[in-house]
Design a protein around this motif. Structure first.
Motif, short mmCIF file in Angstrom:
data_model
loop_
_atom_site.label_atom_id
_atom_site.label_comp_id
_atom_site.label_asym_id
_atom_site.label_seq_id
_atom_site.Cartn_x
_atom_site.Cartn_y
_atom_site.Cartn_z
N SER A 44 -43.82 58.64 29.75
CA SER A 44 -45.28 58.83 29.94
C SER A 44 -45.71 58.49 31.50
O SER A 44 -46.67 59.29 32.13
N LYS A 45 -44.77 57.59 32.13
CA LYS A 45 -45.32 57.03 33.62
C LYS A 45 -44.18 56.60 34.15
O LYS A 45 -43.70 55.43 33.81
N ILE A 46 -43.59 57.32 35.39
CA ILE A 46 -42.37 56.70 35.94
C ILE A 46 -42.67 56.50 37.41
O ILE A 46 -43.20 56.97 38.04
N ALA A 47 -42.28 55.14 37.64
CA ALA A 47 -42.45 54.73 39.04
C ALA A 47 -41.27 54.99 40.02
O ALA A 47 -40.02 54.86 39.49
N ILE A 48 -41.25 55.75 41.04
CA ILE A 48 -40.34 56.19 41.97
C ILE A 48 -40.41 55.06 43.16
O ILE A 48 -41.38 54.91 43.88
N ILE A 49 -39.12 54.34 43.25
CA ILE A 49 -39.04 53.39 44.32
C ILE A 49 -38.05 53.70 45.48
O ILE A 49 -36.75 53.55 45.07
N ALA A 57 -39.36 55.67 55.72
CA ALA A 57 -38.10 56.25 55.07
C ALA A 57 -38.69 56.11 53.55
O ALA A 57 -38.47 57.01 52.67
N LYS A 58 -39.10 54.62 53.33
CA LYS A 58 -39.45 54.43 51.91
C LYS A 58 -40.57 55.48 51.44
O LYS A 58 -40.64 56.25 50.15
N ASN A 59 -41.74 55.67 52.17
CA ASN A 59 -42.77 56.63 51.88
C ASN A 59 -42.43 57.96 51.66
O ASN A 59 -42.62 58.67 50.57
N THR A 60 -41.50 58.35 52.42
CA THR A 60 -41.09 59.98 52.60
C THR A 60 -40.15 60.01 51.31
O THR A 60 -40.46 61.07 50.79
N PHE A 61 -39.16 59.18 51.09
CA PHE A 61 -38.23 59.60 49.68
C PHE A 61 -39.11 59.39 48.51
O PHE A 61 -38.91 60.62 47.65
N GLU A 62 -40.08 58.67 48.29
CA GLU A 62 -41.19 58.34 47.34
C GLU A 62 -41.76 59.58 47.00
O GLU A 62 -41.79 60.12 45.98
N GLN A 63 -42.45 60.10 48.28
CA GLN A 63 -43.41 61.26 48.11
C GLN A 63 -42.73 62.41 47.79
O GLN A 63 -43.33 63.11 46.79
N ASP A 64 -41.73 62.58 48.47
CA ASP A 64 -40.91 63.99 47.89
C ASP A 64 -40.39 63.86 46.58
O ASP A 64 -40.41 64.79 45.87
N ALA A 65 -39.90 62.84 46.04
CA ALA A 65 -39.09 62.69 44.65
C ALA A 65 -40.70 62.96 43.67
O ALA A 65 -40.60 63.66 42.47
N VAL A 66 -41.46 62.33 43.98
CA VAL A 66 -42.82 62.37 42.94
C VAL A 66 -43.19 63.86 42.99
O VAL A 66 -43.71 64.38 41.99
N LYS A 67 -43.58 64.60 44.12
CA LYS A 67 -43.89 65.97 44.25
C LYS A 67 -43.06 66.92 43.27
O LYS A 67 -43.48 67.65 42.49
N LEU A 68 -41.68 66.74 43.65
CA LEU A 68 -40.63 67.50 42.68
C LEU A 68 -40.82 67.00 41.15
O LEU A 68 -40.74 67.95 40.35
N LEU A 69 -41.00 65.92 40.84
CA LEU A 69 -40.94 65.22 39.50
C LEU A 69 -42.29 66.04 38.80
O LEU A 69 -42.19 66.45 37.55
N LYS A 70 -43.31 65.89 39.36
CA LYS A 70 -44.58 66.57 38.81
C LYS A 70 -44.57 67.86 39.01
O LYS A 70 -45.07 68.57 37.78
N LYS A 71 -43.94 68.73 39.77
CA LYS A 71 -43.83 70.13 39.26
C LYS A 71 -42.84 70.42 38.12
O LYS A 71 -42.99 71.52 37.44
N GLN A 72 -42.14 69.47 37.50
CA GLN A 72 -41.51 69.75 36.07
C GLN A 72 -42.16 69.02 35.14
O GLN A 72 -41.82 68.90 34.07
N GLY A 73 -43.38 68.74 35.38
CA GLY A 73 -44.46 68.06 34.24
C GLY A 73 -44.05 66.64 33.93
O GLY A 73 -44.48 66.53 32.97
N ILE A 74 -43.34 65.89 34.99
CA ILE A 74 -43.20 64.67 34.89
C ILE A 74 -44.19 63.60 35.45
O ILE A 74 -44.52 63.89 36.55
N ASN A 75 -44.82 62.88 34.92
CA ASN A 75 -45.82 62.02 35.17
C ASN A 75 -45.17 60.81 36.31
O ASN A 75 -44.58 59.85 35.80
N THR A 201 -33.63 64.18 47.10
CA THR A 201 -34.53 64.40 46.01
C THR A 201 -34.48 65.57 45.19
O THR A 201 -34.56 65.34 44.07
N LYS A 202 -34.21 66.46 45.80
CA LYS A 202 -34.11 67.95 45.31
C LYS A 202 -32.97 67.70 44.33
O LYS A 202 -32.95 68.19 43.04
#
Length: 217
Positions: A44-49, A57-75, A201-202
Motif C-alpha cells: 500500500s505504501k513503499i518508501a524508496i531510500i 545523488a540521494k534525491n535524484t535516485f529517489e525521485q526517479d524511482a518514485v516517478k517510475l513506480l507511480k506510473k506502474q500504479g504503485i504508491n 531506476t528504469k
C-alpha cells in the motif's frame, strides 16, 4: 595539425556512440535473488531510500524511482522525507520500526553503490583515407591521402549498484528478517548523475514489475 583534427573527430564519434548506448542502458539486472517463501506482493505504501552521503545523488535516485513506480500504479514515496541525510547515525532498530509504523509503510526499497572499478584499455590507431581533389587541365582529379592515427590508452569506470526490497508488513521487531528481494546492475561510464539514476531506476522498476515482485493494488 590534420592528424590532431582527425584524432579529435574520431574520439568524438566514439563518445557519441558510447553515450547513446549508455542512455539506452542494459535490458535487465545482472543478478537477482528472491526469497523462496515470498508471496505478499501487494504494497500500500513503499518508501524508496537512496543510501548515499551525497544529498543530490540521494534525491535524484529517489525521485526517479518514485516517478517510475507511480506510473506502474504503485504508491511510492521518497525516503528522504522520513529518513533525512545523516539522521541515521544515532538511530536504533526500534527507532526505524517507529518511523515505519508512523508513516504506514509496508515496503522499503533501498538503493546503494556497492562497488566501483577502473580499467585501462588500449585503443589501437587506425589508417584514415582522406579524399583530396586537384585540377588537371579542365578535369578535377580525386586522390586519397592516408593518415595514421596513433593508438592511445583510455580509462573506463564501472559502478555496481544494488537494490533491496524489504517487506515490513505486520509485526516488526529487532532482528526480524524482512529482506525479500535483491537486484544488482553495473553501469558503464554513465556520463552524468541523472543518466546513472534514470538508467538504474528504469532497470530496477522494469525487473520488479516483469518478475511480479511488486504488483499494483
Amino acid at each position: 595539425m590534420k592528424k590532431q583534427f582527425f584524432k579529435t573527430m574520431m574520439s568524438l564519434s566514439i563518445c557519441l556512440v558510447v553515450s547513446f548506448l549508455l542512455g539506452c542502458g542494459p535490458a535487465k539486472m545482472s543478478s537477482t535473488w528472491t526469497k523462496d517463501t515470498y508471496k505478499e506482493k501487494k504494497y500500500s505504501k513503499i518508501a524508496i531510500i537512496g543510501i548515499s552521503n551525497d544529498l543530490l545523488a540521494k534525491n535524484t535516485f529517489e525521485q526517479d524511482a518514485v516517478k517510475l513506480l507511480k506510473k506502474q500504479g504503485i504508491n511510492a514515496v521518497e525516503g528522504i522525507k522520513m529518513f533525512p541525510l545523516g539522521a541515521d547515525k544515532n538511530k536504533t532498530a526500534e527507532d526505524y520500526i517507529k518511523i515505519i509504523k508512523e508513516n504506514n509503510l509496508d515496503g522499503v526499497i533501498t538503493m546503494a553503490l556497492i562497488d566501483s572499478k577502473e580499467k585501462d584499455r588500449y585503443v589501437p590507431g587506425e589508417a584514415l583515407h582522406i579524399p583530396t581533389y586537384y585540377r588537371v587541365g579542365k578535369y578535377i582529379v580525386r586522390s586519397y591521402q592516408t593518415i595514421d592515427t596513433p593508438g592511445y590508452y583510455t580509462t573506463s569506470k564501472s559502478f555496481l549498484i544494488e537494490a533491496i526490497l524489504y517487506d515490513v508488513k505486520g509485526d516488526l521487531y529487532k532482528g526480524k528478517e524482512t529482506m525479500v528481494w535483491t537486484g544488482q546492475s553495473t553501469l558503464l561510464e554513465p556520463y552524468s548523475l541523472k543518466n546513472a539514476s534514470e538508467s538504474f531506476t528504469k532497470i530496477m522498476v522494469d525487473q520488479l514489475i516483469k518478475d511480479e515482485i511488486i504488483v499494483s493494488e
